[in-house]
Motif scaffolding. Sequence first.
Motif, PDB file in Angstrom:
ATOM      1  N   LEU A   1       8.274  -6.210  -7.812  1.00 63.32           N
ATOM      2  CA  LEU A   1       6.939  -6.033  -8.388  1.00 63.32           C
ATOM      3  C   LEU A   1       5.867  -5.950  -7.298  1.00 63.32           C
ATOM      4  O   LEU A   1       4.926  -5.151  -7.403  1.00 63.32           O
ATOM      5  CB  LEU A   1       6.638  -7.181  -9.351  1.00 63.32           C
ATOM      6  N   ILE A   2       6.012  -6.759  -6.274  1.00 66.94           N
ATOM      7  CA  ILE A   2       5.062  -6.696  -5.157  1.00 66.94           C
ATOM      8  C   ILE A   2       5.131  -5.327  -4.494  1.00 66.94           C
ATOM      9  O   ILE A   2       4.103  -4.707  -4.185  1.00 66.94           O
ATOM     10  CB  ILE A   2       5.352  -7.810  -4.135  1.00 66.94           C
TER      11      ILE A   2
ATOM     12  N   ALA B   1       0.723  -9.288  -3.302  1.00 60.00           N
ATOM     13  CA  ALA B   1       0.798  -7.970  -2.673  1.00 60.00           C
ATOM     14  C   ALA B   1      -0.071  -7.921  -1.419  1.00 60.00           C
ATOM     15  O   ALA B   1       0.339  -7.381  -0.385  1.00 60.00           O
ATOM     16  CB  ALA B   1       0.357  -6.897  -3.663  1.00 60.00           C
ATOM     17  N   LEU B   2      -1.260  -8.488  -1.496  1.00 63.61           N
ATOM     18  CA  LEU B   2      -2.136  -8.508  -0.328  1.00 63.61           C
ATOM     19  C   LEU B   2      -1.537  -9.345   0.796  1.00 63.61           C
ATOM     20  O   LEU B   2      -1.695  -9.017   1.973  1.00 63.61           O
ATOM     21  CB  LEU B   2      -3.514  -9.041  -0.719  1.00 63.61           C
TER      22      LEU B   2
ATOM     23  N   HIS C   1      -1.864   3.229   3.641  1.00 57.39           N
ATOM     24  CA  HIS C   1      -2.293   2.260   2.628  1.00 57.39           C
ATOM     25  C   HIS C   1      -3.816   2.185   2.550  1.00 57.39           C
ATOM     26  O   HIS C   1      -4.388   1.104   2.458  1.00 57.39           O
ATOM     27  CB  HIS C   1      -1.747   0.869   2.966  1.00 57.39           C
ATOM     28  N   GLY C   2      -4.466   3.345   2.565  1.00 57.49           N
ATOM     29  CA  GLY C   2      -5.923   3.375   2.634  1.00 57.49           C
ATOM     30  C   GLY C   2      -6.640   2.482   1.643  1.00 57.49           C
ATOM     31  O   GLY C   2      -7.359   1.553   2.042  1.00 57.49           O
ATOM     32  N   PRO C   3      -6.485   2.697   0.321  1.00 61.71           N
ATOM     33  CA  PRO C   3      -7.193   1.848  -0.646  1.00 61.71           C
ATOM     34  C   PRO C   3      -6.807   0.376  -0.542  1.00 61.71           C
ATOM     35  O   PRO C   3      -7.655  -0.505  -0.664  1.00 61.71           O
ATOM     36  CB  PRO C   3      -6.773   2.443  -1.998  1.00 61.71           C
ATOM     37  N   GLY C   4      -5.519   0.104  -0.310  1.00 56.91           N
ATOM     38  CA  GLY C   4      -5.083  -1.282  -0.167  1.00 56.91           C
ATOM     39  C   GLY C   4      -5.655  -1.930   1.077  1.00 56.91           C
ATOM     40  O   GLY C   4      -6.046  -3.103   1.067  1.00 56.91           O
ATOM     41  N   PHE C   5      -5.720  -1.171   2.184  1.00 55.20           N
ATOM     42  CA  PHE C   5      -6.315  -1.684   3.417  1.00 55.20           C
ATOM     43  C   PHE C   5      -7.788  -2.007   3.196  1.00 55.20           C
ATOM     44  O   PHE C   5      -8.272  -3.070   3.600  1.00 55.20           O
ATOM     45  CB  PHE C   5      -6.162  -0.651   4.535  1.00 55.20           C
TER      46      PHE C   5
END
Length: 238
Positions: A18-19, A64-65, A102-106
Amino acid sequence: MTTGVRRRMGVEERRQQLIGVALELFARRSPDEVSIDEIAAAAGISRPLVYHYFPGKVSLYEAALKRAAEDLAGRFAEPHEGPLGARLLRVMRRYFDFVDEHGPGFSALMRGGPAVSLAAADSISHVSTTNALIDSVRQAAYEQILSHLGVTDPPARLELVVRSWVSLAESTALIWLDGRRIPREELEVQLVQNFAALTAVSAAHDEELRALLRPVLGDEPADGPFGDLVTRLVALAS
Protein backbone atom coordinates in the motif's frame (compact mmCIF):
# COMPACT_ATOMS: atom_id res chain seq x y z
CA MET A 1 1.64 -0.27 -10.60
CA THR A 2 -0.31 -3.22 -9.21
CA THR A 3 -3.93 -3.12 -10.41
CA GLY A 4 -6.90 -5.35 -9.79
CA VAL A 5 -4.90 -8.27 -8.42
CA ARG A 6 -6.19 -9.94 -5.29
CA ARG A 7 -4.00 -12.35 -3.36
CA ARG A 8 -3.39 -13.08 0.28
CA MET A 9 -0.50 -11.18 1.83
CA GLY A 10 0.96 -10.99 5.27
CA VAL A 11 0.27 -7.85 7.28
CA GLU A 12 3.67 -6.25 6.71
CA GLU A 13 3.76 -7.26 3.05
CA ARG A 14 0.36 -5.68 2.48
CA ARG A 15 1.37 -2.53 4.35
CA GLN A 16 4.47 -2.17 2.21
CA GLN A 17 2.44 -2.76 -0.94
CA LEU A 18 0.00 0.00 0.00
CA ILE A 19 2.86 2.38 0.75
CA GLY A 20 4.41 1.60 -2.63
CA VAL A 21 1.11 2.11 -4.45
CA ALA A 22 0.58 5.41 -2.66
CA LEU A 23 4.06 6.60 -3.62
CA GLU A 24 3.46 5.75 -7.26
CA LEU A 25 0.26 7.79 -7.22
CA PHE A 26 1.97 10.64 -5.37
CA ALA A 27 4.62 10.73 -8.12
CA ARG A 28 1.92 11.88 -10.52
CA ARG A 29 -0.30 14.07 -8.35
CA SER A 30 -0.04 15.87 -5.05
CA PRO A 31 -0.87 13.53 -2.13
CA ASP A 32 -3.87 15.61 -1.06
CA GLU A 33 -5.42 14.93 -4.50
CA VAL A 34 -5.11 11.13 -4.15
CA SER A 35 -8.02 9.37 -2.45
CA ILE A 36 -8.06 6.21 -0.39
CA ASP A 37 -10.43 4.76 -3.00
CA GLU A 38 -7.77 5.24 -5.70
CA ILE A 39 -5.11 3.61 -3.56
CA ALA A 40 -7.40 0.69 -2.78
CA ALA A 41 -8.28 0.19 -6.45
CA ALA A 42 -4.63 0.33 -7.51
CA ALA A 43 -3.72 -2.22 -4.83
CA GLY A 44 -6.60 -4.49 -5.84
CA ILE A 45 -8.30 -4.42 -2.45
CA SER A 46 -11.36 -2.80 -0.91
CA ARG A 47 -11.42 0.58 0.80
CA PRO A 48 -12.28 -0.96 4.22
CA LEU A 49 -9.28 -3.25 3.89
CA VAL A 50 -6.99 -0.24 3.49
CA TYR A 51 -8.27 1.00 6.85
CA HIS A 52 -7.52 -2.43 8.31
CA TYR A 53 -3.81 -1.81 7.69
CA PHE A 54 -3.76 1.93 8.30
CA PRO A 55 -6.06 3.59 10.84
CA GLY A 56 -6.66 6.59 8.62
CA LYS A 57 -5.69 8.49 5.52
CA VAL A 58 -3.07 10.52 7.34
CA SER A 59 -1.26 7.47 8.73
CA LEU A 60 -0.87 6.06 5.21
CA TYR A 61 0.36 9.41 3.92
CA GLU A 62 2.88 9.62 6.74
CA ALA A 63 4.12 6.08 6.11
CA ALA A 64 4.57 6.88 2.42
CA LEU A 65 6.35 10.14 3.20
CA LYS A 66 8.61 8.29 5.63
CA ARG A 67 9.69 5.86 2.91
CA ALA A 68 10.23 8.74 0.48
CA ALA A 69 12.31 10.61 3.07
CA GLU A 70 14.48 7.54 3.68
CA ASP A 71 14.98 7.09 -0.06
CA LEU A 72 15.86 10.76 -0.53
CA ALA A 73 18.29 10.77 2.39
CA GLY A 74 20.00 7.71 0.91
CA ARG A 75 20.71 9.62 -2.30
CA PHE A 76 23.42 11.54 -0.43
CA ALA A 77 25.40 8.39 0.41
CA GLU A 78 28.48 8.20 -1.83
CA PRO A 79 31.77 6.23 -1.66
CA HIS A 80 34.74 8.33 -0.55
CA GLU A 81 36.62 7.81 -3.80
CA GLY A 82 37.86 10.36 -6.29
CA PRO A 83 37.73 14.18 -6.24
CA LEU A 84 35.11 15.84 -4.05
CA GLY A 85 33.59 17.73 -6.97
CA ALA A 86 32.90 14.50 -8.88
CA ARG A 87 31.41 12.89 -5.77
CA LEU A 88 29.06 15.80 -5.17
CA LEU A 89 28.02 15.77 -8.82
CA ARG A 90 27.03 12.10 -8.56
CA VAL A 91 25.04 12.94 -5.43
CA MET A 92 23.22 15.78 -7.20
CA ARG A 93 22.37 13.52 -10.13
CA ARG A 94 20.79 10.96 -7.83
CA TYR A 95 19.03 13.74 -5.91
CA PHE A 96 17.49 15.17 -9.09
CA ASP A 97 16.60 11.67 -10.26
CA PHE A 98 14.39 11.46 -7.19
CA VAL A 99 12.99 14.96 -7.70
CA ASP A 100 12.29 14.25 -11.37
CA GLU A 101 10.57 10.93 -10.66
CA HIS A 102 8.58 12.01 -7.58
CA GLY A 103 7.84 15.67 -8.27
CA PRO A 104 4.48 16.11 -6.48
CA GLY A 105 5.53 13.81 -3.64
CA PHE A 106 8.84 15.66 -3.23
CA SER A 107 7.02 19.00 -3.13
CA ALA A 108 4.56 17.66 -0.56
CA LEU A 109 7.35 16.30 1.62
CA MET A 110 9.45 19.46 1.56
CA ARG A 111 6.48 21.79 1.93
CA GLY A 112 5.06 20.01 4.95
CA GLY A 113 3.08 17.07 3.61
CA PRO A 114 -0.45 16.83 2.17
CA ALA A 115 -3.21 19.19 3.17
CA VAL A 116 -5.77 17.07 4.99
CA SER A 117 -8.66 17.88 7.29
CA LEU A 118 -7.73 17.04 10.87
CA ALA A 119 -8.72 17.85 14.40
CA ALA A 120 -6.42 20.37 16.02
CA ALA A 121 -4.45 17.83 18.09
CA ASP A 122 -4.07 15.47 15.10
CA SER A 123 -3.00 18.35 12.89
CA ILE A 124 -0.24 19.34 15.31
CA SER A 125 0.94 15.73 15.49
CA HIS A 126 0.90 15.40 11.69
CA VAL A 127 2.91 18.60 11.20
CA SER A 128 5.39 17.48 13.86
CA THR A 129 5.85 14.10 12.18
CA THR A 130 6.30 15.61 8.74
CA ASN A 131 8.77 18.21 10.01
CA ALA A 132 10.76 15.44 11.67
CA LEU A 133 10.95 13.57 8.35
CA ILE A 134 12.15 16.69 6.53
CA ASP A 135 14.74 17.36 9.23
CA SER A 136 15.98 13.76 8.96
CA VAL A 137 16.67 14.24 5.23
CA ARG A 138 18.51 17.51 5.86
CA GLN A 139 20.53 16.04 8.71
CA ALA A 140 21.50 12.98 6.67
CA ALA A 141 22.67 15.22 3.83
CA TYR A 142 24.61 17.42 6.26
CA GLU A 143 26.37 14.47 7.87
CA GLN A 144 27.23 12.91 4.52
CA ILE A 145 28.86 16.11 3.26
CA LEU A 146 30.88 16.48 6.45
CA SER A 147 32.08 12.90 6.10
CA HIS A 148 33.39 13.68 2.60
CA LEU A 149 35.27 16.61 4.05
CA GLY A 150 36.71 14.36 6.76
CA VAL A 151 35.26 16.55 9.52
CA THR A 152 33.41 15.36 12.61
CA ASP A 153 33.41 18.59 14.64
CA PRO A 154 32.97 21.39 12.09
CA PRO A 155 33.83 25.00 12.88
CA ALA A 156 30.87 27.36 12.91
CA ARG A 157 31.45 28.71 9.41
CA LEU A 158 31.68 25.25 7.88
CA GLU A 159 28.45 24.16 9.56
CA LEU A 160 26.79 27.27 8.19
CA VAL A 161 28.09 26.59 4.69
CA VAL A 162 27.01 22.96 4.57
CA ARG A 163 23.55 23.54 6.03
CA SER A 164 23.03 26.54 3.73
CA TRP A 165 24.03 24.46 0.73
CA VAL A 166 21.62 21.65 1.65
CA SER A 167 18.83 24.24 1.88
CA LEU A 168 19.92 25.71 -1.46
CA ALA A 169 19.71 22.29 -3.15
CA GLU A 170 16.23 21.80 -1.72
CA SER A 171 14.89 25.20 -2.76
CA THR A 172 16.51 24.93 -6.20
CA ALA A 173 14.79 21.59 -6.80
CA LEU A 174 11.40 22.98 -5.72
CA ILE A 175 11.73 26.00 -8.00
CA TRP A 176 12.93 23.80 -10.88
CA LEU A 177 9.81 21.64 -10.59
CA ASP A 178 7.70 24.72 -11.34
CA GLY A 179 8.17 24.67 -15.10
CA ARG A 180 11.59 22.95 -15.38
CA ARG A 181 12.81 25.93 -17.37
CA ILE A 182 16.52 25.21 -16.85
CA PRO A 183 18.04 21.88 -17.92
CA ARG A 184 18.50 19.79 -14.78
CA GLU A 185 22.04 18.80 -15.85
CA GLU A 186 23.04 22.46 -15.68
CA LEU A 187 21.52 22.85 -12.22
CA GLU A 188 23.32 19.75 -10.95
CA VAL A 189 26.68 21.20 -11.96
CA GLN A 190 25.70 24.66 -10.75
CA LEU A 191 24.82 23.35 -7.28
CA VAL A 192 28.18 21.59 -6.98
CA GLN A 193 29.88 24.83 -7.97
CA ASN A 194 27.69 26.73 -5.51
CA PHE A 195 29.14 24.51 -2.79
CA ALA A 196 32.67 25.39 -3.89
CA ALA A 197 31.83 29.09 -3.99
CA LEU A 198 30.22 29.08 -0.55
CA THR A 199 33.16 27.28 1.03
CA ALA A 200 35.67 29.56 -0.74
CA VAL A 201 33.99 32.71 0.55
CA SER A 202 33.89 31.38 4.11
CA ALA A 203 37.47 30.10 3.93
CA ALA A 204 38.60 33.57 2.87
CA HIS A 205 37.52 34.73 6.34
CA ASP A 206 38.66 31.75 8.40
CA GLU A 207 42.17 30.27 8.58
CA GLU A 208 40.92 27.14 10.35
CA LEU A 209 38.50 26.49 7.52
CA ARG A 210 41.22 27.08 4.92
CA ALA A 211 43.40 24.49 6.64
CA LEU A 212 40.54 21.97 6.60
CA LEU A 213 39.74 22.49 2.94
CA ARG A 214 43.22 22.54 1.41
CA PRO A 215 43.77 18.74 1.59
CA VAL A 216 40.28 18.06 0.20
CA LEU A 217 40.43 20.54 -2.66
CA GLY A 218 44.07 19.98 -3.54
CA ASP A 219 43.26 16.96 -5.71
CA GLU A 220 40.57 18.63 -7.79
CA PRO A 221 41.26 18.22 -11.54
CA ALA A 222 41.10 21.18 -13.90
CA ASP A 223 38.32 19.52 -15.90
CA GLY A 224 36.13 18.80 -12.85
CA PRO A 225 33.20 20.97 -11.72
CA PHE A 226 35.39 22.95 -9.29
CA GLY A 227 38.08 23.54 -11.92
CA ASP A 228 35.43 24.58 -14.41
CA LEU A 229 34.13 27.14 -11.92
CA VAL A 230 37.62 28.67 -11.51
CA THR A 231 37.96 28.93 -15.29
CA ARG A 232 34.61 30.63 -15.61
CA LEU A 233 35.34 33.08 -12.79
CA VAL A 234 38.70 34.02 -14.32
CA ALA A 235 36.98 34.62 -17.65
CA LEU A 236 34.31 36.70 -15.93
CA ALA A 237 36.90 38.82 -14.14
CA SER A 238 38.83 39.48 -17.29
